[in-house]
Write an enzyme that holds these catalytic residues in place. Structure first.
Site, PDB file in Angstrom:
ATOM      1  N   ALA A 132      -8.211  -4.426   1.493  1.00  0.00           N
ATOM      2  CA  ALA A 132      -7.630  -3.138   1.111  1.00  0.00           C
ATOM      3  C   ALA A 132      -6.239  -3.330   0.518  1.00  0.00           C
ATOM      4  CB  ALA A 132      -7.571  -2.211   2.327  1.00  0.00           C
ATOM      5  N   TYR A 133      -5.415  -4.113   1.179  1.00  0.00           N
ATOM      6  CA  TYR A 133      -4.048  -4.338   0.712  1.00  0.00           C
ATOM      7  C   TYR A 133      -4.044  -5.074  -0.627  1.00  0.00           C
ATOM      8  CZ  TYR A 133       0.850  -5.831   0.820  1.00  0.00           C
ATOM      9  OH  TYR A 133       2.178  -6.037   0.505  1.00  0.00           O
TER      10      TYR A 133
END
Length: 247
Positions: free
Chosen positions: A153-154
């Site tokens: 996600a990051y």
């Protein structure tokens, strides 16, 4: 570094981490600043000495209406905006392989890390266009260039920021506005302190200098990028990686 004394900046995520140190750096250089963060009380504590030069706004950066109102508030107070620095960011859940990542957490990280940058830049660009001048800096990450295992996600949200930076840099290249990104490797912040030790070690081991970057190093680089002197670079992602990125 040039004189920031007649310039107005908006900084997101200004209550802690990179946003806090960049905000202090620019305020010390003479800017008037709109300081945005979800933690309004922390903003007031951290910037009490700058009340005459700052407009503090507590908001949810994932809410486009709240971002719009925050920008209006800064414009009403100071009359213009010359600089935007997007520092707000979360890692989300880490040390997970892709099939273990929840859709909800992925969406949350994108909303905070990417959509907030879109909302703020969308709002300030018309004002910058009217003045034929502007400096926008989106804080990305080395993870957005290389991808960190266990941080889908990051990494993906920070890659999206780099993609938007390239697009915006081209779109406004003839307007006196520069749009750039900054891609730090591991910087010693509360965000990093909260991550699992195994994840931090994975990232730090990749840095040839064998150390984390400092908040001061980030602030100094950011101040240059948004200065008048940095006028012929746009759509670019600056490296701050201790030698990790060699391209």
């Amino acid at each position: 570094m040039g004189n920031f004394s007649k310039q107005v900046a908006i900084i997101t995520g200004a209550a802690s981490g990179l946003g806090l140190v960049i905000a202090h750096k620019l305020l010390n250089e003479g800017v008037h600043a709109g300081l945005l963060d979800i933690n309004e009380s922390m903003l007031r504590d951290e910037f009490a000495e700058y009340k005459d030069h700052s407009e503090i706004v507590g908001l949810d950066v994932t809410n486009e209406d709240e971002v719009r109102n925050a920008v209006y508030k800064v414009i009403d107070r100071f009359g213009k905006v010359d600089i935007l620095v997007n520092c707000v960011g979360i890692t989300g859940m880490t040390n997970l392989r892709s099939h273990e990542v929840s859709s909800e957490n992925l969406q949350l990280v994108f909303n905070v890390n990417f959509m907030s940058c879109f909302y703020t830049s969308k709002m300030v660009l018309p004002y910058m266009l009217a003045n034929n001048y502007g400096r926008i800096l989106h804080i990305s990450s080395i993870a957005g260039k290389e991808g960190n295992a266990g941080m889908l996600a990051y990494s993906a949200s920070k890659a999206a920021i780099i993609g938007m930076t390239k697009v915006q840099g081209k779109e406004y290249a003839e307007s006196g506005i520069t749009v750039n990104a900054l891609a730090p490797a591991v910087i010693q912040t509360p965000l990093v302190d909260a991550m699992p030790e195994i994840q931090v070690k994975y990232m730090t081991d990749k840095i040839p200098m064998k150390r984390c970057g400092t908040l001061e190093e980030v602030a100094n680089m950011a101040a240059f990028i948004v200065s008048k002197e940095s006028s012929f670079t746009t759509g670019f992602t600056f490296d701050l990686s201790g030698g990790r990125a060699t391209y």
